[in-house]
Design an enzyme around this catalytic site. Structure first.
Site, PDB file in Angstrom:
ATOM      1  N   ASP B  84       0.631  -1.195   0.225  1.00 53.00           N
ATOM      2  CA  ASP B  84       0.113  -0.035   0.004  1.00 53.00           C
ATOM      3  C   ASP B  84       0.399   1.264  -0.014  1.00 53.00           C
ATOM      4  O   ASP B  84       0.468   2.504   1.029  1.00 53.00           O
ATOM      5  CB  ASP B  84      -0.638  -0.018   1.384  1.00 53.00           C
ATOM      6  CG  ASP B  84      -1.861   1.060   1.118  1.00 53.00           C
ATOM      7  OD1 ASP B  84      -2.072   1.801   0.715  1.00 53.00           O
ATOM      8  OD2 ASP B  84      -2.031   1.441   2.260  1.00 53.00           O
ATOM      9  N   HIS B 127      -2.727   1.067  11.988  1.00 51.61           N
ATOM     10  CA  HIS B 127      -2.697   0.103  11.688  1.00 51.61           C
ATOM     11  C   HIS B 127      -1.034   0.155  11.412  1.00 51.61           C
ATOM     12  O   HIS B 127      -0.175   1.349  11.390  1.00 51.61           O
ATOM     13  CB  HIS B 127      -3.551  -0.506  10.808  1.00 51.61           C
ATOM     14  CG  HIS B 127      -3.308   0.801   9.771  1.00 51.61           C
ATOM     15  ND1 HIS B 127      -4.460   1.809   8.827  1.00 51.61           N
ATOM     16  CD2 HIS B 127      -2.104   0.513   8.400  1.00 51.61           C
ATOM     17  CE1 HIS B 127      -4.225   1.941   7.740  1.00 51.61           C
ATOM     18  NE2 HIS B 127      -2.707   1.590   7.490  1.00 51.61           N
ATOM     19  N   ASP B 224      -1.657   9.030   9.545  1.00 52.89           N
ATOM     20  CA  ASP B 224      -2.521   9.229   8.877  1.00 52.89           C
ATOM     21  C   ASP B 224      -3.564   8.325   9.346  1.00 52.89           C
ATOM     22  O   ASP B 224      -3.701   7.939   9.760  1.00 52.89           O
ATOM     23  CB  ASP B 224      -1.582   7.626   7.557  1.00 52.89           C
ATOM     24  CG  ASP B 224      -2.125   7.625   6.404  1.00 52.89           C
ATOM     25  OD1 ASP B 224      -2.630   8.751   5.565  1.00 52.89           O
ATOM     26  OD2 ASP B 224      -3.085   6.506   6.813  1.00 52.89           O
ATOM     27  N   TYR B 228      -9.707   6.953  13.009  1.00 53.06           N
ATOM     28  CA  TYR B 228     -10.425   5.747  13.126  1.00 53.06           C
ATOM     29  C   TYR B 228      -9.975   4.848  14.295  1.00 53.06           C
ATOM     30  O   TYR B 228      -9.883   3.069  14.051  1.00 53.06           O
ATOM     31  CB  TYR B 228     -10.152   4.136  11.634  1.00 53.06           C
ATOM     32  CG  TYR B 228     -10.658   5.782  10.205  1.00 53.06           C
ATOM     33  CD1 TYR B 228     -12.709   5.343  10.287  1.00 53.06           C
ATOM     34  CD2 TYR B 228      -9.329   6.143   9.707  1.00 53.06           C
ATOM     35  CE1 TYR B 228     -12.118   5.748   8.661  1.00 53.06           C
ATOM     36  CE2 TYR B 228     -10.122   6.614   8.556  1.00 53.06           C
ATOM     37  CZ  TYR B 228     -11.100   7.046   8.399  1.00 53.06           C
ATOM     38  OH  TYR B 228     -11.394   7.148   7.031  1.00 53.06           O
ATOM     39  N   GLU B 266      -4.472  13.969   8.832  1.00 52.63           N
ATOM     40  CA  GLU B 266      -5.483  13.620   8.235  1.00 52.63           C
ATOM     41  C   GLU B 266      -6.739  12.997   8.521  1.00 52.63           C
ATOM     42  O   GLU B 266      -6.555  11.697   8.443  1.00 52.63           O
ATOM     43  CB  GLU B 266      -4.704  12.174   6.813  1.00 52.63           C
ATOM     44  CG  GLU B 266      -4.430  12.033   5.691  1.00 52.63           C
ATOM     45  CD  GLU B 266      -5.454  10.826   5.283  1.00 52.63           C
ATOM     46  OE1 GLU B 266      -5.854   9.803   6.547  1.00 52.63           O
ATOM     47  OE2 GLU B 266      -5.782  10.384   3.854  1.00 52.63           O
ATOM     48  N   HIS B 335      -0.257  12.482  -3.910  1.00 53.98           N
ATOM     49  CA  HIS B 335      -0.352  11.273  -4.178  1.00 53.98           C
ATOM     50  C   HIS B 335      -1.402  10.042  -4.433  1.00 53.98           C
ATOM     51  O   HIS B 335      -1.242   9.421  -4.644  1.00 53.98           O
ATOM     52  CB  HIS B 335       0.642  10.459  -3.007  1.00 53.98           C
ATOM     53  CG  HIS B 335       0.472  10.405  -1.710  1.00 53.98           C
ATOM     54  ND1 HIS B 335       0.362  11.063  -1.050  1.00 53.98           N
ATOM     55  CD2 HIS B 335      -0.233   9.497  -0.976  1.00 53.98           C
ATOM     56  CE1 HIS B 335      -0.401  10.985   0.236  1.00 53.98           C
ATOM     57  NE2 HIS B 335      -0.229  10.042   0.220  1.00 53.98           N
TER      58      HIS B 335
END
Lengths: 464, 577
Positions: B84, B127, B224, B228, B266, B335
């Site tokens: 990723d 994560h 990032d 969550y 973010e 990006h």
């Protein structure tokens, strides 16, 4: 007689002729007099009077016009264009341009002052700023507006008639039901004219960062016309989403007006008679309309039974809408300016407003075809096809939005809607024939289309 | 990283490396800084292996300084299986071998600081990679020290209200792990298990990761996917109170131990939700210093296509005030794909129709293209968009290559379309690498319009009218006026819907006032502006210094060419005496 009433009229013919809001250019004026004058400031550097001018015409009844007259010994050089002329040892001028005068108006409204017959009335519960200077925004055909900061806008009515102005009446009613579809009323200036109450001015919330629906629609049309090969639903400037939201806004405003001022029914015969009277008058003056007369009358003939009515805007078109960062607002609830005031205050079908908007979409796109410089007929035909797409797309998006918000689709009452559209177009025909003959083709084409639609629907054989 | 017999994953401390020279502590530097996002992999290859690396980036710092950049933002350069784009971190304290070493990073930091340039990097808090030793331990030893580092469950039914973010590739937020015999929770790809922040040991471990990089001298983090961090039943598992509490804890570590360093959130959310990430306005903000303003960007594109200002006016009117110590980050492209999560369905269809005419241009809920191709390489629009980026409220973030108008390659997978090698010269591999072209991590852009023979830094450096020189000049102009970074924002309106005009004002008394007027339409437009507040002042155009007519009582009339814009400084008239 005061010095003002005595010396002002001499300057007025020349002064009025220069004013955009004085619509009587070219008409035979028989008399100009100061009908009423009310002193607001009678001492100091600035004298301020609220004057109603009575203008008599050789070809019709007299009309009344309002001027807020300031007098100074030495008006600022920037007020030169607003000068009326010498009165006594001072110079009289239009005080809507004077900062001290506009600041006075706001103060008088905040404090709810009364001067003779002139009452400054704040709406209950409205908090007005302690002081503020008005900036002149623009001079329109029937009024002149100044803005106070970004909170308030004051509109001075130029043409004044005896009786309650529907603009004030409807804004007050809409405020009572908490409408977000109009700029909320903050206060009003009310007076007397020929023994009847008259509306002189209104203070409202100012939609500071807004643009007229008409300008928005033209932006979209120009974008479309600049593309040679794209359809109306493909170009970046597509307006349909805005049209739909506009339809929703109009529907909500109608519901609020019904809630505030009730509903009723009117016999269709009565409405039909009204439309036929106009048609008779126009047909006798515009021969180009003759071929359509029968078709128009056939549409009107379908108006039978009772028609649901309520208070409506009365003169709705894209120029009476404002796009703000929060959505759409409807403005100027005065109704059709040429119609007598009691007539404008009668209940009417909300479809009259819908028809007004549909006519406006036609105007926005087809007048641009006329303005465009084409090199040949092919190009014009191409533009007309694009224009048709734009008009159909935005008219139906508007109706979709209206149907979504009101639960009833205006197109379901095709006969009434078409009759109102035709009535508006007939009015446009006489207006354009008199003032912009090359534009008469716009309403005439629409009439052709509407009559053809009617014929297709009433005789299904034709469409087969 | 190694594992001892007790299954404890041992991790290095910062003291094992050098640290970069420090810049003077300026608490508000980020409010007026110009950021430049650069992918290490894509910028410059120093060792001919086909991959850009930290040393290569260090070699190009003079260029970045010349451009006027104040702060570099580096997406992750950590050790990763790269499934990723490096956001799947295998070791939070190691550099991806292709990019170099931690020592190389310290050198980059030191050289950047020497030039007055700060560096922030992405840190994925939510994560890690499924190859991270923490996860491997967690799978094998449910009762070991890492057993509770991730969110495990016997079934896949919990937190059903949480949406699936990567709808193109994932069908559930749960994936079954045959080793442990349980499902694990992941908000992104299934190879990126979410860390379990309910476990205090996870909180400590991640704060120690922050300390590690801060000790080396880094100037901040772009955090990032912060919304969550926690999960709670019956919620959408985004923006939870617990998540905010943890971010406040991280902020306190920075304030107490590393003043002048920043956290950038973010959070691709509505501005009204994002402001929560700035923390308590009473104390000027006690959470993230910065957050990206996501919904603004698609609306800039929409406004120009619609030729009217309202898409921008609407979103700015809906943007709440932010704490005094906070700042938005704004961008045109980065990006990732041009994300369309924060627009209505109707608007998304519109954006696809207008800007992604080929289905390959779409990715997830967005459009994977660079700025220049999005704008059909129209210089006027490129300038207008850049002028908006540099003058709307927030710190601008430029994306590497957009300053020369680089293109994209929509035939590459996922979001690689916009991640091709930086184009330095017309030579082999665009001057990015001296390797065999076949070794490049991905091909250079070679089409006749955007290819490196046509579009490159060397050629544009030599032409004073190039987009590169123009961009540099605008950055320079921006730096002369504090109002751009620190000023209040006030939209002026105006009767012409195609014109977006606003005033930025900073300071009382000796203040700096800048007026920006932008034509969203391709056609020339007039506009009348109400500038009565500045009656008697003179607007001075900022790129050329030409004084415009004095502001009087009447509306101020300006005419703009298609997609034109003006920046003015509004100054009181100086007495000739």
């Amino acid at each position: 007689m005061t010095v003002l009433a005595e010396e002002l009229p001499a300057h007025l013919p020349e002064y009025l002729a220069r004013q955009r809001w004085f619509p009587a250019k070219g008409r035979p004026v028989s008399e100009i007099a100061v009908a009423t004058e009310q002193s607001l400031i009678d001492d100091g550097a600035l004298l301020l009077d609220l004057c109603l001018l009575r203008v008599g015409f050789a070809d019709g009844p007299a009309e009344f016009f309002q001027v807020l007259v300031g007098r100074r010994h030495e008006p600022a050089s920037e007020l030169e264009h607003a000068t009326i002329g010498a009165v006594g040892d001072r110079i009289a001028f239009d005080a809507m341009w004077d900062h001290e005068a506009t600041a006075f108006l706001l103060t008088a409204l905040r404090e709810g002052r009364t001067y003779g017959d002139v009452r400054f009335v704040p709406e209950p519960g409205v908090e007005l700023p302690a002081k503020g200077v008005g900036r002149l925004l623009g001079v329109e055909q029937s009024n002149t507006s100044v803005a106070y900061g970004e909170k308030s806008i004051f509109k001075l009515f130029r043409k004044v008639s005896p009786g309650l102005n529907p603009d004030l009446e409807l804004h007050r009613a809409l405020r009572s039901v908490g409408s977000n579809e109009v700029a909320s009323l903050q206060g009003a200036v009310e007076g007397l004219l020929e023994g009847e109450p008259a509306t002189l001015g209104m203070l409202q919330d100012f939609a500071s960062n807004s643009a007229e629906g008409w300008a928005m629609a033209l932006t979209s049309v120009r974008d479309l016309f600049a593309e040679a090969d794209l359809y109306a639903d493909e170009v970046g400037g597509d307006f349909a989403a805005e049209s739909r939201r506009l339809g929703e806004t109009v529907a909500v405003a109608h519901r609020e007006l019904a809630q505030a001022l009730g509903t009723g029914v009117r016999p269709a015969d009565e409405l039909r008679a009204q439309l036929e009277t106009r048609l008779d008058a126009v047909v006798s003056q515009v021969p180009e309309l003759a071929p359509h007369e029968k078709g128009i009358r056939a549409v009107y003939a379908r108006l039978t039974g009772d028609i649901a009515v309520q208070r409506v805007h009365g003169d709705l078109h894209l120029g009476q809408t404002l796009r703000t960062p929060k959505g759409w607002l409807l403005i100027d609830f005065e109704g059709e300016p040429a119609t007598p005031l009691p007539e404008r205050r009668r209940m009417d079908s909300p479809l009259r407003d819908v028809a007004g908007m549909l006519r406006s979409f036609d105007y926005a796109v087809y007048h641009q075809v006329i303005l465009d410089e084409h090199t040949d007929e092919n190009e014009e035909q191409q533009l007309l096809r694009r224009a048709d797409e734009w008009a159909i797309r935005n008219r139906s998006a508007f109706c979709d939005g209206y149907a979504f918000a009101s639960g009833s689709d205006p197109r379901a009452q095709a006969a009434v809607l078409r009759a109102y559209e035709l009535d508006k177009a007939v009015y446009e025909v006489i207006y354009e024939t008199r003032s912009r003959p090359t534009w008469a083709v716009i309403p005439l084409s629409s009439i052709t289309r509407l009559v053809a639609e009617e014929e297709r629907e009433s005789d299904p054989q034709i469409s087969l | 990283m190694s594992e001892t017999s007790e299954h404890i994953v041992e991790e290095p401390g910062a003291e094992e490396f050098g640290s970069a020279r420090a810049l003077e502590v300026e608490p508000d530097w980020f409010k007026s800084a110009v950021f430049y996002e650069v992918l290490v992999r894509a910028f410059n290859d120093s060792n001919r292996d086909g991959f850009g690396d930290l040393r290569g980036l260090t070699e190009k710092l003079d260029y970045i300084q010349w451009l006027g950049v104040d702060c570099l933002w580096l997406p992750p350069f950590y050790d990763s299986p790269l499934r990723d784009g490096g956001y799947d971190i295998r070791d939070f304290r190691a550099v991806l071998p292709e990019f170099g070493t931690v020592d190389d990073f310290v050198t980059l930091l030191d050289e950047a600081h020497k030039r007055g340039i700060r560096v922030i990097t992405d840190l994925v808090m939510n994560h890690c990679s499924d190859q991270h030793p923490w996860f491997e331990e967690s799978r094998r030893n449910p009762d070991g020290p890492y057993g509770d580092f991730f969110v495990w469950s016997d079934d896949d039914t919990r937190y059903a209200d949480a949406r699936i973010i990567f709808v193109d590739t994932e069908t559930s937020n749960w994936t079954y792990d045959p080793v442990r015999g349980q499902f694990y929770w992941h908000r992104f790809f299934s190879h990126q298990p979410d860390l379990n922040y309910d476990n205090p040991a996870v909180q400590e471990a991640m704060i120690d990761v922050l300390r590690f990089w801060l000790d080396l001298g880094i100037d901040g983090f772009r955090l990032d996917a912060v919304p969550y961090l926690y999960e709670r039943e019956g919620t959408n598992c985004e923006n939870l109170t617990e998540t905010h509490a943890f971010l406040k804890r991280c902020r306190k570590v920075l304030d107490d131990e590393y003043p002048g360093r920043v956290m950038l959130a973010e959070a691709n959310q509505w501005p009204s939700d994002v402001v929560e990430y700035f923390g308590d306005p009473e104390v000027g903000g006690d959470e993230c210093h910065m957050a990206f303003h996501f919904p603004l960007m698609p609306r800039i594109f929409m406004a120009v296509r619609r030729e009217n200002r309202f898409p921008i006016s609407e979103i700015l009117a809906q943007t709440p005030a932010i704490p005094s110590g906070a700042q938005w980050g704004i961008f045109l492209r980065n990006h990732d794909e041009l994300t369309l999560e924060m627009v209505s369905d109707e608007e998304r269809d519109y954006m696809y129709a207008e800007y992604a005419k080929d289905p390959r241009m779409k990715a997830n809920i967005g459009i994977r293209r660079r700025l220049a191709p999005l704008l059909e390489n129209d210089r006027n629009q490129l300038e207008l968009f850049t002028a908006l980026l540099l003058s709307l409220p927030g710190s601008p973030v430029l994306y590497y290559g957009d300053e020369i108008g680089m293109g994209d390659n929509i035939w590459l997978g996922d979001r690689d379309a916009v991640r091709s090698p930086m184009q330095w010269t017309p030579d082999r591999n665009a001057g990015f690498s001296q390797c065999d072209p076949g070794r490049l991590y991905q091909p250079t852009i070679m089409d006749p319009v955007y290819g490196y023979q046509a579009v490159n830094v060397e050629a544009q450096s030599n032409s004073s009218t190039s987009l590169l020189h123009w961009t540099r000049h605008m950055i320079e102009v921006r730096k002369r006026h504090t109002a751009f970074g620190l000023g209040d924002f006030h939209e002026l309106g105006g009767s012409n819907p195609s014109v977006l005009a606003y005033v930025r004002t900073h300071g009382d008394g000796e203040n700096d006032t800048v007026l920006c007027v932008n034509n969203m339409s391709r056609f020339p437009q007039p506009v009348e502006l109400d500038l009565s507040e500045w009656e008697g002042c003179v607007p001075v155009e900022l790129t050329g210094g030409v004084p415009f007519p004095r502001i009087g009582q009447l509306p101020f009339l300006l005419t703009l060419p298609g997609h034109g814009f003006y920046w003015f400084s509004i100054k009181p008239v100086e007495d000739p005496a």
